[in-house]
Design a protein around this motif. Structure first.
Motif, short mmCIF file in Angstrom:
data_model
loop_
_atom_site.label_atom_id
_atom_site.label_comp_id
_atom_site.label_asym_id
_atom_site.label_seq_id
_atom_site.Cartn_x
_atom_site.Cartn_y
_atom_site.Cartn_z
N ILE A 7 38.11 34.54 31.87
CA ILE A 7 39.25 35.47 31.82
C ILE A 7 39.80 35.65 33.23
O ILE A 7 39.04 35.83 34.18
CB ILE A 7 38.79 36.82 31.24
CG1 ILE A 7 38.43 36.65 29.78
CG2 ILE A 7 39.89 37.87 31.39
CD1 ILE A 7 37.79 37.86 29.17
N LEU A 8 41.11 35.55 33.36
CA LEU A 8 41.75 35.85 34.63
C LEU A 8 42.43 37.19 34.49
O LEU A 8 43.53 37.27 33.94
CB LEU A 8 42.79 34.77 34.98
CG LEU A 8 42.31 33.32 35.06
CD1 LEU A 8 43.46 32.42 35.45
CD2 LEU A 8 41.17 33.16 36.03
N ILE A 11 46.28 38.03 34.41
CA ILE A 11 47.03 36.79 34.24
C ILE A 11 46.86 36.24 32.84
O ILE A 11 47.83 36.03 32.12
CB ILE A 11 46.59 35.75 35.29
CG1 ILE A 11 46.99 36.22 36.69
CG2 ILE A 11 47.26 34.40 35.00
CD1 ILE A 11 46.54 35.32 37.80
N LYS A 14 41.69 31.22 30.97
CA LYS A 14 41.66 29.89 31.56
C LYS A 14 40.62 29.04 30.85
O LYS A 14 39.50 29.50 30.62
CB LYS A 14 41.31 30.04 33.04
CG LYS A 14 40.98 28.77 33.78
CD LYS A 14 40.75 29.11 35.23
CE LYS A 14 40.27 27.92 36.03
NZ LYS A 14 40.07 28.29 37.44
N VAL A 26 42.94 21.65 32.97
CA VAL A 26 42.81 23.10 32.92
C VAL A 26 44.00 23.67 32.19
O VAL A 26 45.15 23.30 32.46
CB VAL A 26 42.71 23.71 34.34
CG1 VAL A 26 42.72 25.22 34.26
CG2 VAL A 26 41.45 23.23 35.03
N ILE A 28 45.91 27.18 31.13
CA ILE A 28 45.99 28.62 31.35
C ILE A 28 46.89 29.20 30.27
O ILE A 28 48.03 28.74 30.11
CB ILE A 28 46.62 28.96 32.72
CG1 ILE A 28 46.03 28.12 33.83
CG2 ILE A 28 46.54 30.45 32.99
CD1 ILE A 28 44.77 28.60 34.40
N HIS A 30 48.85 32.31 29.66
CA HIS A 30 49.28 33.54 30.31
C HIS A 30 49.44 34.66 29.28
O HIS A 30 49.73 34.40 28.12
CB HIS A 30 50.60 33.32 31.03
CG HIS A 30 50.48 32.47 32.26
ND1 HIS A 30 50.39 33.00 33.52
CD2 HIS A 30 50.41 31.14 32.42
CE1 HIS A 30 50.27 32.03 34.39
NE2 HIS A 30 50.28 30.87 33.75
N GLU A 36 50.11 26.82 30.70
CA GLU A 36 50.22 25.85 31.78
C GLU A 36 49.10 24.84 31.63
O GLU A 36 47.95 25.21 31.43
CB GLU A 36 50.13 26.54 33.14
CG GLU A 36 51.43 27.18 33.55
CD GLU A 36 51.31 27.90 34.89
OE1 GLU A 36 52.35 28.22 35.46
OE2 GLU A 36 50.19 28.16 35.35
N TYR A 38 47.18 21.78 33.54
CA TYR A 38 46.99 21.11 34.82
C TYR A 38 46.10 19.90 34.62
O TYR A 38 45.16 19.91 33.83
CB TYR A 38 46.29 22.04 35.82
CG TYR A 38 47.12 23.20 36.26
CD1 TYR A 38 47.84 23.15 37.43
CD2 TYR A 38 47.16 24.36 35.50
CE1 TYR A 38 48.59 24.22 37.86
CE2 TYR A 38 47.92 25.45 35.91
CZ TYR A 38 48.62 25.37 37.09
OH TYR A 38 49.36 26.44 37.50
N PHE A 40 43.78 17.22 36.88
CA PHE A 40 43.20 17.11 38.22
C PHE A 40 42.88 15.66 38.58
O PHE A 40 42.63 14.83 37.72
CB PHE A 40 41.94 17.98 38.32
CG PHE A 40 42.26 19.42 38.51
CD1 PHE A 40 42.22 19.98 39.77
CD2 PHE A 40 42.64 20.20 37.44
CE1 PHE A 40 42.53 21.31 39.96
CE2 PHE A 40 42.96 21.54 37.62
CZ PHE A 40 42.90 22.09 38.89
N GLN A 47 42.07 18.97 43.50
CA GLN A 47 43.47 18.74 43.74
C GLN A 47 44.16 18.49 42.40
O GLN A 47 43.90 17.48 41.76
CB GLN A 47 43.61 17.51 44.65
CG GLN A 47 44.96 17.32 45.25
CD GLN A 47 45.33 18.49 46.14
OE1 GLN A 47 44.52 18.95 46.92
NE2 GLN A 47 46.54 18.99 45.98
N MET A 51 51.25 19.09 36.51
CA MET A 51 51.14 20.26 35.67
C MET A 51 52.39 20.39 34.81
O MET A 51 53.43 19.84 35.14
CB MET A 51 50.90 21.54 36.48
CG MET A 51 52.03 22.02 37.36
SD MET A 51 53.17 23.13 36.52
CE MET A 51 52.05 24.37 35.95
N THR A 53 54.53 23.26 32.15
CA THR A 53 54.64 24.62 31.63
C THR A 53 55.31 24.57 30.27
O THR A 53 56.33 23.90 30.10
CB THR A 53 55.46 25.51 32.57
OG1 THR A 53 54.93 25.40 33.87
CG2 THR A 53 55.42 26.95 32.12
#
Lengths: 164, 408
Positions: A7-8, A11, A14, A26, A28, A30, A36, A38, A40, A47, A51, A53
């Motif tokens: 949990i973020l 935000i 995750k 990853v 997310i 929101h 979102e 991502y 890596f 890095q 990504m 949205t």
């Protein structure tokens, strides 16, 4: 595959997914519904290299595509849905089709193709479920048809040329 | 003549303009609200119809700023949950303790070494310790860092700081706002503050089923009135017993967070928090005469900024290591939570209410302005900064070492 949820606060949620291929993704979610994604770097797992949205609705559609579920198409000209031999197909009526302005009875669709029109959705929002022979096929409408593959093929002929 | 509405309109227009400029520059809004407040005020000019001195409306704007603090802390209470903090794990408790320990100690050292009395020193340490949750969380989302490994730690430390803030304000308000000068009197008022907090939380917990029933109100209008009424009543009452009104607001938030209506209240409150919050920063700026800045306040603020940067990077590296994050991720922790904002100003206002030395306010203003601008910049540039630091300190990656020892 290894999935980690955390949990973020303030935000959202995750999810970190390490796939068998070595990819790290990853996601997310929101609190406002935005998603979102991502991706890596293989070499450097700190890095993120790309990504995306998505809004809530887009994310649901993408999920259904990835999940292999079918969904109600809006933009596609035709999408297939199969039940054994039967296929449900969507056709968008283009203005140059010979069938434009003619009724289902006039085209004698069931006799000539064997397929059945199960719904017509017109651009202006008129919807016909199980339309009778008197319903007219208009420009830019979406016609939903059930039938076997070759019946569908014949139906497409009728739609474009006005006859089998 | 009474031009109150016109003056307030002018103030809001200025704040809006500051907000627009900051979003054009893609910058945190907080420093801009403060700066625009500092630019006008009693020392400013009067242009034809436009009175930029805000003399008539100053008390009114000040009051709206106070309401802004209430909403900020009320929201903090609503968002906060002990369950979440426990769930987020041991490494965050350790990281948060390290972070607050280092920064608080440095703040105390700064105050004492500069020769301030105890109360001022404690307020200064509070100002330098507590970072801005609003700025840090926003920067993480804006820079697309939410997916990074260190994000949980950063948000955990912020949450930890919120707890610290709540306890610290309650102790400090007993100390600063009480009239007594004896140690016993101060302790007594600190105890009253803590006792009041505990009482509200315990009674609030017991009352959750009752509150659930009372708040089952269909009309949004009446619902809002009930929530606002309880918020202002409890906050106002706290003040009468020398507990900062902000604490009262926080408590109402904590209690209401447990009810099934928490989400609805959150939706109701957010626009008010944003609006009055902006007025809060503006009114803080308004209370500071830019011409009076300079001299001691600037030097003190610059020293504090240097200490904060140092303390943050150090604490970030340590906290990251306890969670076995890479040095790069650890550096990100320290650099992301450098920003200071709303809570530092609340601390400074507490000092003002308690009649502490005048230097605290301009000090807080300069300090917050620098760090609210510097914070997001440092976060953005964390990579080159880390590379630079790495050249000097040659950080070892704890994970690599572990792998080496495993293979050995």
């Amino acid at each position: 595959m290894d999935i980690r949820e955390s949990i973020l606060p303030g935000i959202g949620i995750k999810y970190r997914i390490d796939a068998e291929s070595g990819d790290r993704i990853v996601i997310i979610i929101h609190d406002d519904g935005r998603r979102e994604l991502y991706h890596f770097d293989y070499e450097d797992l700190e890095q993120s290299i790309s990504m995306t949205t998505l809004n809530d609705q887009e994310a649901r559609l993408v999920a259904s595509i990835i999940g292999g579920m079918t969904y109600k198409p809006k933009q596609l000209e035709s999408v297939e849905m199969t039940f054994d031999d039967f296929i449900i197909e969507w056709y968008r009526v283009e203005s140059h089709y010979a069938s434009v302005g003619k009724s289902i009875g006039e085209l004698d669709i069931r006799q000539n193709s064997g397929a059945t029109v199960i719904a017509i959705v017109e651009k202006k929002g008129m919807k016909y479920v199980n339309p009778g022979p008197e319903v007219i096929i208009n420009d830019d409408a979406i016609v939903v048809v059930v039938g076997e593959r070759d019946q569908q093929k014949r139906f497409k002929q009728i739609l474009m040329n006005g006859s089998g | 003549m009474d031009h109150l509405v016109f003056e307030v309109g002018l103030a809001i227009a200025l704040i809006a303009a500051a907000g627009l400029i900051s979003s054009k520059l893609r910058f945190s809004v907080i420093p801009f609200y403060i700066l625009i407040g500092m630019a006008v005020g009693p020392h400013a000019m009067e242009l034809w119809h436009f009175d930029f001195r805000f003399i008539e409306s100053a008390p009114f704007i000040d009051f709206m700023g106070r309401i802004g603090v209430l909403f900020l802390l009320f929201y903090l209470g609503l968002e906060f949950s002990v369950g979440r903090l426990i769930k987020s794990g041991r490494s965050i408790a350790v990281g948060g303790t390290i972070y607050i320990g280092i920064n608080f100690t440095l703040g105390l050292a700064l105050g004492f070494l500069s020769g301030f009395p105890v109360a001022e020193t404690l307020v200064i340490a509070g100002i330098t310790t507590i970072s801005s949750s609003a700025i840090a969380a926003k920067v993480l989302v804006d820079l697309k860092r939410t997916a990074n490994a260190e994000t949980e730690m950063i948000l955990g430390i912020i949450m930890f700081e919120d707890v610290f803030l709540a306890v610290y304000i309650s102790i400090l308000s007993g100390l600063v706002l009480s009239d007594s000068s004896s140690l016993g009197g101060v302790l007594l008022s600190a105890l009253i503050a803590l006792g009041f907090m505990l009482a509200v939380i315990i009674i609030g917990r017991k009352a959750v089923p009752l509150l659930n029933r009372i708040l089952r109100i269909r009309s949004n209008e009446v619902f809002g009135l009930v929530v606002f009424g309880s918020l202002f009543l409890v906050a106002g009452f706290s003040e009468t017993i020398h507990v900062a009104e902000a604490i009262g607001a926080l408590l109402v938030g904590l209690v209401l967070a447990e009810t099934e209506h928490a989400k609805r209240i959150e939706h109701l409150i957010v626009p008010f928090r944003d609006f009055f919050g902006a007025l809060f920063f503006f009114s803080f700026g308004l209370s500071i005469d830019p011409l009076s800045l300079g001299g001691n306040a600037i030097w003190l603020a610059l020293a504090a900024v240097v200490l904060t940067l140092f303390g943050n990077i150090w604490a970030g590296m340590l906290a990251g290591r306890t969670a076995s994050l890479s040095p790069k991720a650890s550096a990100n922790i320290g650099l992301t939570i450098v920003a200071r904002g709303e809570f530092s100003i609340i601390m400074a206002n507490l000092g003002k209410e308690g009649g502490l030395l005048d230097i605290v306010q301009p000090f807080a203003a300069i300090y917050v302005l620098i760090l609210a601008i510097l914070g997001p910049l440092l976060t953005k540039q964390s990579k080159p900064i880390f590379n630079m630091l790495n050249k000097i300190f040659k950080f070892k990656d704890p994970r690599l070492r572990k792998e080496e020892s495993n293979s050995a």
